[in-house]
Write a protein that holds these residues in place. Structure first.
Motif, short mmCIF file in Angstrom:
data_model
loop_
_atom_site.label_atom_id
_atom_site.label_comp_id
_atom_site.label_asym_id
_atom_site.label_seq_id
_atom_site.Cartn_x
_atom_site.Cartn_y
_atom_site.Cartn_z
N TYR A 177 0.84 -1.20 0.00
CA TYR A 177 0.00 0.00 0.00
C TYR A 177 0.88 1.26 0.00
CZ TYR A 177 -4.68 -1.95 0.77
OH TYR A 177 -5.88 -2.58 0.62
N LYS A 214 2.04 6.76 -6.76
CA LYS A 214 0.93 7.57 -7.27
C LYS A 214 1.11 9.06 -6.94
CE LYS A 214 -4.05 8.01 -7.32
NZ LYS A 214 -5.30 7.32 -7.20
N THR A 246 -9.10 10.47 6.32
CA THR A 246 -9.25 9.69 5.09
C THR A 246 -9.99 10.49 4.02
OG1 THR A 246 -11.19 8.53 5.96
CG2 THR A 246 -9.05 7.43 6.20
N ASN A 247 -10.98 11.28 4.41
CA ASN A 247 -11.67 12.12 3.42
C ASN A 247 -10.72 13.13 2.78
OD1 ASN A 247 -14.11 10.81 3.75
ND2 ASN A 247 -14.98 12.37 5.09
N LYS A 276 -8.49 11.27 0.33
CA LYS A 276 -9.25 10.89 -0.87
C LYS A 276 -9.49 12.09 -1.77
CE LYS A 276 -11.87 7.27 1.50
NZ LYS A 276 -13.23 6.88 1.94
N ASP A 318 -6.59 11.86 -4.28
CA ASP A 318 -7.27 10.85 -5.08
C ASP A 318 -6.91 9.42 -4.66
OD1 ASP A 318 -9.14 10.23 -7.05
OD2 ASP A 318 -7.57 9.94 -8.57
N LEU A 319 -6.73 9.23 -3.34
CA LEU A 319 -6.45 7.89 -2.83
C LEU A 319 -7.75 7.14 -2.62
CD1 LEU A 319 -3.68 8.54 -0.13
CD2 LEU A 319 -3.39 7.85 -2.51
N GLY A 320 -7.70 5.85 -2.77
CA GLY A 320 -8.84 5.01 -2.43
C GLY A 320 -8.92 4.86 -0.92
N HIS A 321 -10.01 4.25 -0.46
CA HIS A 321 -10.22 4.13 0.98
C HIS A 321 -9.12 3.32 1.66
CE1 HIS A 321 -12.42 4.20 4.73
NE2 HIS A 321 -12.21 2.90 4.83
N HIS A 342 -6.02 2.80 0.73
CA HIS A 342 -4.76 3.53 0.72
C HIS A 342 -4.80 4.68 1.74
CE1 HIS A 342 -4.41 1.29 -3.04
NE2 HIS A 342 -3.10 1.36 -2.81
#
Length: 72
Positions: free
Chosen positions: A6, A13, A46-47, A50, A54-57, A59
């Motif tokens: 991860y 990224k 986390t929000n 994201k 542009d990370l997924g949950h 990550h």
């Protein structure tokens, strides 16, 4: 996927390491003296990850876990 995978994917990224994110989180007011403030919820962090990176949950949760001291 391992925790390190991860972290490697996030670095590929975004170009940022967990330490880079930690500095940014301190600037945003989520951390104080390197620790997550008691009033800050995981969802807030986390929000932010994201939305801004542009990370997924999963990550985003890996970065949050690194803030909490997880290294593996």
């Amino acid at each position: 996927m391992s925790f390190q995978a991860y972290i490697n994917n996030i670095k590929a990224k975004t170009g940022k390491s967990p330490e880079d994110f930690k500095k940014l989180a301190e600037e945003k007011g989520f951390l104080e003296a390197g620790e997550v403030k008691p009033t800050v919820k995981a969802t807030q962090i986390t929000n932010w990850l994201k939305e801004d990176f542009d990370l997924g949950h999963g990550h985003a949760m890996a970065i949050y876990a690194s803030f909490k001291g997880k290294t593996e």
